[in-house]
Motif scaffolding. Structure first.
Motif, PDB file in Angstrom:
ATOM      1  N   LYS A 198       0.965  -1.146   0.052  1.00 23.01           N
ATOM      2  CA  LYS A 198      -0.210   0.113   0.141  1.00 23.01           C
ATOM      3  C   LYS A 198       0.843   1.244   0.002  1.00 23.01           C
ATOM      4  CE  LYS A 198      -3.749   2.401   0.719  1.00 23.01           C
ATOM      5  NZ  LYS A 198      -4.701   2.005   1.704  1.00 23.01           N
ATOM      6  N   VAL A 199       1.929   1.528   1.008  1.00 19.17           N
ATOM      7  CA  VAL A 199       2.701   2.590   0.984  1.00 19.17           C
ATOM      8  C   VAL A 199       3.621   2.648  -0.375  1.00 19.17           C
ATOM      9  CG1 VAL A 199       4.751   1.630   2.229  1.00 19.17           C
ATOM     10  CG2 VAL A 199       3.947   3.751   2.496  1.00 19.17           C
ATOM     11  N   ALA A 200       3.837   1.411  -1.038  1.00 15.65           N
ATOM     12  CA  ALA A 200       4.524   1.501  -2.274  1.00 15.65           C
ATOM     13  C   ALA A 200       3.893   2.265  -3.056  1.00 15.65           C
ATOM     14  CB  ALA A 200       4.983   0.163  -2.491  1.00 15.65           C
ATOM     15  N   SER A 201       2.526   1.974  -3.302  1.00 15.53           N
ATOM     16  CA  SER A 201       1.619   2.524  -4.227  1.00 15.53           C
ATOM     17  C   SER A 201       1.360   3.980  -4.154  1.00 15.53           C
ATOM     18  CB  SER A 201       0.349   1.814  -4.239  1.00 15.53           C
ATOM     19  OG  SER A 201      -0.424   2.022  -3.064  1.00 15.53           O
ATOM     20  N   LEU A 202       1.714   4.344  -2.879  1.00 16.67           N
ATOM     21  CA  LEU A 202       1.531   5.991  -2.433  1.00 16.67           C
ATOM     22  C   LEU A 202       2.776   6.771  -2.789  1.00 16.67           C
ATOM     23  CD1 LEU A 202      -0.184   5.735   0.884  1.00 16.67           C
ATOM     24  CD2 LEU A 202      -1.220   5.879  -1.392  1.00 16.67           C
ATOM     25  N   GLY A 203       3.837   5.941  -3.196  1.00 19.45           N
ATOM     26  CA  GLY A 203       5.011   6.748  -3.810  1.00 19.45           C
ATOM     27  C   GLY A 203       6.281   6.625  -2.873  1.00 19.45           C
ATOM     28  N   ALA A 204       6.366   5.714  -1.861  1.00 16.80           N
ATOM     29  CA  ALA A 204       7.477   5.496  -1.039  1.00 16.80           C
ATOM     30  C   ALA A 204       8.941   4.987  -2.040  1.00 16.80           C
ATOM     31  CB  ALA A 204       7.187   4.216  -0.244  1.00 16.80           C
ATOM     32  N   VAL A 205       9.770   5.731  -1.602  1.00 10.86           N
ATOM     33  CA  VAL A 205      11.206   5.261  -2.266  1.00 10.86           C
ATOM     34  C   VAL A 205      11.825   4.009  -1.726  1.00 10.86           C
ATOM     35  CG1 VAL A 205      11.413   7.859  -3.159  1.00 10.86           C
ATOM     36  CG2 VAL A 205      12.324   7.048  -1.035  1.00 10.86           C
ATOM     37  N   GLY A 206      11.426   4.107  -0.412  1.00  7.58           N
ATOM     38  CA  GLY A 206      12.017   2.798   0.449  1.00  7.58           C
ATOM     39  C   GLY A 206      11.098   2.372   1.460  1.00  7.58           C
ATOM     40  N   ILE A 207      11.320   1.103   1.933  1.00  6.07           N
ATOM     41  CA  ILE A 207      10.404   0.822   3.184  1.00  6.07           C
ATOM     42  C   ILE A 207      11.474   0.163   3.957  1.00  6.07           C
ATOM     43  CG2 ILE A 207       8.648  -1.131   4.113  1.00  6.07           C
ATOM     44  CD1 ILE A 207       7.332  -0.710   1.029  1.00  6.07           C
ATOM     45  N   ASP A 208      11.458   0.545   5.361  1.00  4.63           N
ATOM     46  CA  ASP A 208      12.303   0.047   6.282  1.00  4.63           C
ATOM     47  C   ASP A 208      11.480  -0.608   7.561  1.00  4.63           C
ATOM     48  OD1 ASP A 208      15.265   0.293   7.422  1.00  4.63           O
ATOM     49  OD2 ASP A 208      13.963   0.902   9.160  1.00  4.63           O
TER      50      ASP A 208
END
Length: 319
Positions: free
Chosen positions: A83-93
């Motif tokens: 979900k957060v990737a679809s919002l435009g996150a450049v990276g997930i920690d």
């Protein structure tokens, strides 16, 4: 050398990230954690914690921000990562280091250091759920009570697909008490083939050099040191040889105050200013002298007025 700005729950949020990154020297930030339980969070939850998502996931100074999530269910963590990737996150920690008792009681943060297999499954699920163009990283401590399983935990994260690991060189039980055990980061670095970033007790340029020498890491994550001395990253890079002047710090506090008032999502700007001022006491005599007076004030405008008045006198020597 890359210098990262640490996630600090309850302190280093969007507003302070904006101010600290405006000083310079930081390559990228990690947001404070977003807790994932047993549901798919609405978009507004991610936007509230990481408003930078509306700006290409960068601060206005152009510094990228990785979105940090915390939870123990691999499937739910993966769904929210997507979900957060679809919002435009450049990276997930992924947070495996928070020592807060309320988090640990709910099988989150540092509590997961007792379950390396689950750590592996969480990272693997998140990595599979987001596009390969989006980095998946993790932050861990050395262990829960002892560092005996530190290498095993790091190998679990690497095996699950984490692209790099930040290691806070203390256990959960250690909390934030010095010292930091940088020698354990060296053992972790030797055991995995992905980049390892050292974190913990880096307050000065000299600390940074010692940490790099002992840990074997070139890249560093800075937390409380940056809040106490906003020029620390520039000093570590050799781009400054001294801290900001008290006048310059006052300008930062003024911008911080204006940003909070402009956005109107902070209920107690006076508390936030006192909180930052308390950290600044480590570096600035002026902050120390003002703190006892300001902590008795309850009106944010009065606090700001007093701080501005303090900048009209000549700078004292920093500690």
């Amino acid at each position: 050398m890359r210098l990262l700005l640490a996630p600090m729950e309850g302190l280093l949020d969007y507003y302070l990230r904006e101010i600290i990154t405006s000083v310079g020297g930081i390559d990228f930030c990690v947001s404070e954690f977003i807790r994932v339980n047993n549901t798919l969070l609405p978009s507004r939850r991610f936007y509230r914690t990481v408003p930078e998502l509306r700006n290409g996931c960068m601060t206005t100074s152009g510094v990228p921000v990785r979105v940090q999530i915390l939870g123990s269910d691999p499937i739910c963590m993966a769904e929210n990562a997507a979900k957060v990737a679809s919002l435009g996150a450049v990276g997930i920690d992924i947070n495996f280091g928070c020592p807060a008792p309320t988090v640990n009681r709910n099988r989150g943060g540092a509590a997961l250091l007792k379950e390396p297999q689950l750590m592996y499954e969480i990272v693997r699920a998140v990595r599979a759920a987001v596009p390969k163009s989006i980095s998946v990283t993790a932050k861990m401590r050395l262990g829960y009570e002892t560092p005996d399983t530190a290498v095993l935990c790091a190998e679990a994260l690497s095996g699950g697909g984490a692209e790099e690991i930040v290691v806070h060189a203390r256990t959960k039980v250690d909390g934030y008490k010095p010292p930091a055990y940088w020698e354990w980061i060296a053992k972790i670095k030797q055991s995995v083939r992905i980049p390892v970033i050292a974190n913990g007790e880096i307050w000065s340029h000299e600390d940074a050099l010692r940490c790099q020498e002992i840990s074997g890491c070139i890249d560093l994550m800075l937390g409380r040191g940056m809040i106490s001395n906003p020029a620390l990253a520039l000093m570590i890079r050799g781009e400054r040889n001294h801290s900001l002047s008290w006048h310059e710090v006052i300008r930062l506090l003024e911008k911080f105050y204006a940003l909070m008032k402009e956005n109107r999502t902070i209920n107690n700007p006076e508390g936030r200013m006192k909180q930052w001022l308390n950290y600044l006491r480590r570096e600035y005599i002026e902050a120390d002298q003002n703190f006892n007076l300001l902590k008795k004030l309850t009106d944010d405008q009065e606090i700001m007025k007093q701080l501005l008045n303090s900048s009209t006198v000549p700078d004292l020597i920093t500690k």
